[in-house]
Design a protein around this motif. Structure first.
Motif, PDB file in Angstrom:
ATOM      1  N   ILE A  13       9.491   1.595  12.362  1.00 17.01           N
ATOM      2  CA  ILE A  13      10.372   2.747  12.142  1.00 17.01           C
ATOM      3  C   ILE A  13      11.735   2.445  12.744  1.00 17.01           C
ATOM      4  N   SER A  14      12.778   2.567  11.918  1.00 19.31           N
ATOM      5  CA  SER A  14      14.109   2.190  12.393  1.00 19.31           C
ATOM      6  C   SER A  14      14.996   3.389  12.671  1.00 19.31           C
ATOM      7  N   GLU A  15      14.870   4.444  11.883  1.00 16.60           N
ATOM      8  CA  GLU A  15      15.795   5.555  12.121  1.00 16.60           C
ATOM      9  C   GLU A  15      15.372   6.826  11.409  1.00 16.60           C
ATOM     10  N   LEU A  16      16.000   7.904  11.856  1.00 18.63           N
ATOM     11  CA  LEU A  16      15.877   9.204  11.193  1.00 18.63           C
ATOM     12  C   LEU A  16      17.142   9.391  10.375  1.00 18.63           C
ATOM     13  N   LEU A  17      16.993   9.697   9.106  1.00 27.05           N
ATOM     14  CA  LEU A  17      18.158  10.007   8.266  1.00 27.05           C
ATOM     15  C   LEU A  17      18.126  11.500   8.007  1.00 27.05           C
ATOM     16  N   PHE A  18      19.247  12.175   8.202  1.00 27.54           N
ATOM     17  CA  PHE A  18      19.226  13.621   7.985  1.00 27.54           C
ATOM     18  C   PHE A  18      20.505  14.097   7.336  1.00 27.54           C
ATOM     19  N   SER A  19      20.422  15.306   6.801  1.00 25.27           N
ATOM     20  CA  SER A  19      21.591  15.991   6.259  1.00 25.27           C
ATOM     21  C   SER A  19      21.538  17.418   6.756  1.00 25.27           C
TER      22      SER A  19
ATOM     23  N   VAL B 150      14.398  12.413   6.494  1.00 25.03           N
ATOM     24  CA  VAL B 150      13.323  11.457   6.243  1.00 25.03           C
ATOM     25  C   VAL B 150      13.325  10.485   7.416  1.00 25.03           C
ATOM     26  N   VAL B 151      12.185   9.868   7.656  1.00 26.11           N
ATOM     27  CA  VAL B 151      12.122   8.780   8.630  1.00 26.11           C
ATOM     28  C   VAL B 151      12.058   7.488   7.826  1.00 26.11           C
ATOM     29  N   GLN B 152      12.874   6.517   8.223  1.00 25.32           N
ATOM     30  CA  GLN B 152      12.933   5.254   7.483  1.00 25.32           C
ATOM     31  C   GLN B 152      12.378   4.115   8.343  1.00 25.32           C
ATOM     32  N   ALA B 153      11.645   3.223   7.692  1.00 26.90           N
ATOM     33  CA  ALA B 153      11.080   2.062   8.385  1.00 26.90           C
ATOM     34  C   ALA B 153      11.549   0.798   7.675  1.00 26.90           C
ATOM     35  N   ILE B 154      11.503  -0.313   8.411  1.00 24.80           N
ATOM     36  CA  ILE B 154      11.860  -1.588   7.785  1.00 24.80           C
ATOM     37  C   ILE B 154      10.696  -2.567   7.906  1.00 24.80           C
ATOM     38  N   PHE B 155      10.629  -3.461   6.934  1.00 22.00           N
ATOM     39  CA  PHE B 155       9.637  -4.539   6.953  1.00 22.00           C
ATOM     40  C   PHE B 155      10.303  -5.687   6.218  1.00 22.00           C
TER      41      PHE B 155
ATOM     42  N   SER C 129       0.850  -1.198   0.000  1.00 26.42           N
ATOM     43  CA  SER C 129       0.000   0.000   0.000  1.00 26.42           C
ATOM     44  C   SER C 129       0.878   1.237   0.000  1.00 26.42           C
ATOM     45  N   CYS C 130       0.512   2.213  -0.842  1.00 24.86           N
ATOM     46  CA  CYS C 130       1.280   3.469  -0.897  1.00 24.86           C
ATOM     47  C   CYS C 130       0.768   4.495   0.114  1.00 24.86           C
ATOM     48  N   THR C 131      -0.291   4.158   0.833  1.00 28.63           N
ATOM     49  CA  THR C 131      -0.869   5.110   1.790  1.00 28.63           C
ATOM     50  C   THR C 131       0.143   5.405   2.897  1.00 28.63           C
ATOM     51  N   GLU C 132       0.380   6.688   3.140  1.00 27.48           N
ATOM     52  CA  GLU C 132       1.316   7.073   4.198  1.00 27.48           C
ATOM     53  C   GLU C 132       0.771   6.634   5.551  1.00 27.48           C
ATOM     54  N   GLY C 133       1.676   6.170   6.400  1.00 29.21           N
ATOM     55  CA  GLY C 133       1.283   5.775   7.745  1.00 29.21           C
ATOM     56  C   GLY C 133       1.097   4.269   7.887  1.00 29.21           C
ATOM     57  N   LEU C 134       1.047   3.545   6.757  1.00 25.96           N
ATOM     58  CA  LEU C 134       0.955   2.080   6.832  1.00 25.96           C
ATOM     59  C   LEU C 134       2.375   1.507   6.729  1.00 25.96           C
ATOM     60  N   PHE C 135       2.881   1.306   5.500  1.00 26.34           N
ATOM     61  CA  PHE C 135       4.269   0.856   5.344  1.00 26.34           C
ATOM     62  C   PHE C 135       5.210   2.065   5.253  1.00 26.34           C
ATOM     63  N   LEU C 136       4.775   3.073   4.506  1.00 22.95           N
ATOM     64  CA  LEU C 136       5.589   4.290   4.382  1.00 22.95           C
ATOM     65  C   LEU C 136       5.321   5.159   5.606  1.00 22.95           C
ATOM     66  N   PRO C 137       6.362   5.527   6.350  1.00 28.16           N
ATOM     67  CA  PRO C 137       6.127   6.349   7.547  1.00 28.16           C
ATOM     68  C   PRO C 137       5.462   7.681   7.190  1.00 28.16           C
ATOM     69  N   MET C 138       4.628   8.133   8.100  1.00 27.60           N
ATOM     70  CA  MET C 138       3.926   9.416   7.925  1.00 27.60           C
ATOM     71  C   MET C 138       4.352  10.345   9.058  1.00 27.60           C
ATOM     72  N   PHE C 139       4.678  11.591   8.710  1.00 25.76           N
ATOM     73  CA  PHE C 139       5.045  12.558   9.751  1.00 25.76           C
ATOM     74  C   PHE C 139       3.811  12.972  10.547  1.00 25.76           C
ATOM     75  N   LEU C 140       4.020  13.183  11.833  1.00 22.41           N
ATOM     76  CA  LEU C 140       2.967  13.659  12.722  1.00 22.41           C
ATOM     77  C   LEU C 140       3.419  14.985  13.332  1.00 22.41           C
ATOM     78  N   PRO C 141       2.475  15.809  13.822  1.00 16.95           N
ATOM     79  CA  PRO C 141       2.886  16.980  14.583  1.00 16.95           C
ATOM     80  C   PRO C 141       3.717  16.529  15.788  1.00 16.95           C
TER      81      PRO C 141
END
Ligand SMILES: *[C@@H]1O[C@H](CO)[C@@H](O)[C@H](O)[C@H]1NC(C)=O
Ligand SMILES: *[C@@H]1O[C@H](CO)[C@@H](O)[C@H](O)[C@H]1NC(C)=O
Ligand SMILES: *[C@@H]1O[C@H](CO)[C@@H](O)[C@H](O)[C@H]1NC(C)=O
Ligand SMILES: *[C@@H]1O[C@H](CO)[C@@H](O)[C@H](O)[C@H]1NC(C)=O
Ligand SMILES: *[C@@H]1O[C@H](CO)[C@@H](O)[C@H](O)[C@H]1NC(C)=O
Ligand SMILES: *[C@@H]1O[C@H](CO)[C@@H](O)[C@H](O)[C@H]1NC(C)=O
Ligand SMILES: *[C@@H]1O[C@H](CO)[C@@H](O)[C@H](O)[C@H]1NC(C)=O
Length: 445
Positions: free
Chosen positions: A295-301, A336-341, A253-265
């Protein structure tokens, strides 16, 4: 004599690290036209710090920005402040480093170039500052999902910034074949990915140039007095933005918040601006959720002095304490926030913010800065005070505790839009209406 145009290429030697991209940002020194600071973000398949990277014979010390876990790519930052003593062009040979293997658009060897202009600008009264941007080494999208990658495009001089693909005849890349799976909108620097089939999965090299254009015809003056006129169609400077796009296997599913992490306030919005003074710590809180992956990690630059901490599942904090050398500068931070499955990795959308370091010894109070758009006025235009006026009606009397709870809720929403830490909110009047204003912590309203 000052330097008018510097062409620079990066010399990279030895070691079999594989290349994951490069971004260069530039600031002139505030008290001269022959001195400036170059910020290099270099990404490789593993962290390398003290290798003989050299630019024009000067070695570059690399500091770690962020390293992806389990052998993922590593981004480092090298900062080079130097005096440029002539106005000649410096082509610097490139050798050695290759992009990661299997790049689908056929890019193998690494070539990059930036143009920095140190002449006096008639409109700003100082030398040019490059557009400010950054990106993580590898952005990911599942092959069956649509996604827009909005690159940060911010110019401290208030110039018009545009993106384009690198041009091989200008030695900006070799070859410069853009990824077939992305389409570029130059004026917003948005890379659009449309759902595709599995034959297009794999890594792609993205090789862009970001350029700043004056808003009106200007003249550039060398210290010797020689003048050059630039129109709104002439780029003043250009910086390379190179990174890897990985098209992953399809996701259920491409819906954010399921497999793809979704940002929250209270995760700040893309383009939010933060202000902090030298020696004062800025905190950026990032929160995300993914119901069907972990969710495994935050990747940043960002600046290598930015620290990352995890405070809970999907909860991260970035902190930055600017030093005196960064006073007056605005730096980009992207994440970005990265998740694993299983063996799959899924990323949230890419978000970027601008962090500006103020000079605490200035008596003027910090101001809230306008949201970024391609028409952003110069950031150093003296006063921007953002105000908020809202009216609430209540059936009963509001007790102090109700008022505090209300203000706290309003503050959380404002924080999620990227307003600086330490803003204060006050209720201006109670009857017959309740109005709330927001102001910088030490402003007097
Ligand atoms: C690349 O640069 C050359 C030399 O300036 C120019 O003639 C050519 O039009 C450029 N190519 C593209 C695709 O913009
Ligand atoms: C996948 O899409 C490409 C166009 O992007 C097309 O040429 C190719 O035939 C497609 N392959 C399959 C297996 O559908
Ligand atoms: C920041 O801290 C350094 C080291 O503690 C100090 O030398 C400097 O004066 C401080 N600068 C400001 C603007 O507070
Ligand atoms: C996501 O997880 C929920 C429960 O955890 C499950 O009911 C749902 O089927 C999952 N969705 C997909 C697409 O696997
Ligand atoms: C970041 O981490 C370094 C090393 O652990 C530490 O010295 C520094 O004070 C930290 N900075 C902030 C802003 O927390
Ligand atoms: C910061 O303020 C001090 C004292 O007013 C001044 O000497 C210094 O040049 C300022 N630095 C910047 C970058 O504005
Ligand atoms: C400090 O104030 C001076 C003079 O008003 C201004 O030029 C400079 O940009 C300010 N520095 C910062 C970091 O805001």
């Amino acid at each position: 004599m000052s330097l008018s145009v510097l062409l620079l290429l990066l010399l990279v030697s030895s070691v079999q690290a594989a290349f994951y991209g490069l971004v260069v940002n530039y600031y002139p020194n505030s008290n001269g036209f022959s001195r400036g600071t170059l910020y290099y973000k270099l990404s490789n398949s593993f962290c390398i710090y003290n290798l003989p990277y050299s630019i024009g014979g000067e070695s570059l010390v690399l500091n770690k920005v962020n390293e992806e876990s389990n052998g993922g790519p590593c981004q480092t930052e090298g900062i080079l402040t130097r005096i440029f003593s002539s106005n000649s062009i410096f082509p610097i040979p490139v050798s050695g480093l290759s992009w990661i293997s299997g790049i689908k658009n056929g890019i193998v060897s690494f070539t990059a170039q930036a143009v920095v202009d140190l002449r006096f600008r008639s409109d700003t009264g100082s030398a040019n500052t490059s557009p400010q941007t950054t990106i993580i080494p590898a952005v990911r999208v599942p092959s069956n999902c649509a996604r827009n990658f909005n690159l940060l495009m911010f110019d401290p001089d208030g110039d018009v910034v545009k993106c384009r693909n690198g041009n091989m005849s200008l030695s900006e890349c070799a070859p410069c074949t853009p990824p077939s799976v992305l389409s570029l909108s130059p004026s917003s620097c948005t890379l659009s990915f449309s759902p595709t089939n599995s034959s297009n999965e794999g890594p792609y090299a993205v090789q862009l140039m970001m350029e700043d254009f004056p808003r009106e015809t200007i003249t550039l003056t060398e210290t010797g007095g020689t003048q050059t006129t630039l129109t709104t169609n002439d780029a003043i400077g250009k910086i390379p933005v190179q990174f890897v796009l990985i098209v992953d296997p399809a996701v259920p599913s491409c819906t954010e918040g399921l497999f793809l992490p979704m940002f929250l306030p209270p995760t700040p919005a893309h383009g939010a601006q933060f202000f902090t003074n030298v020696n004062e710590t800025l905190q950026i809180t990032i929160s995300a959720q993914a119901l069907n992956s972990t969710i495994s990690e935050l990747l940043f630059s960002g600046p290598y002095t930015v620290n990352k901490t995890q405070t809970g599942p999907g909860q991260f904090t970035l902190t930055w304490t600017p030093s005196a050398t960064e006073a007056g500068q605005s730096h980009p931070v992207c994440f970005v926030v990265q998740a694993i499955f299983g063996a799959n990795k899924y990323q949230s959308e890419l978000r970027c913010v601008i962090v500006r370091a103020g000079n605490a010894s200035n008596t003027t109070s910090p101001t809230l800065l306008p949201a970024i758009s391609t028409t952003t006025p110069p950031i150093n235009t003296p006063v921007y005070v953002a105000g908020l006026k809202m009216t609430l009606t209540s059936l009963g009397n509001l007790f102090q505790s109700d008022q505090d709870a209300l203000l706290n809720q309003v503050k959380q929403v404002l924080d999620s839009y990227g307003l600086p830490e330490g803003i204060t909110l006050r209720i201006r009047s109670i009857q017959p209406q309740v109005a709330v204003t927001a102001a910088p912590a030490n402003a007097t309203t």
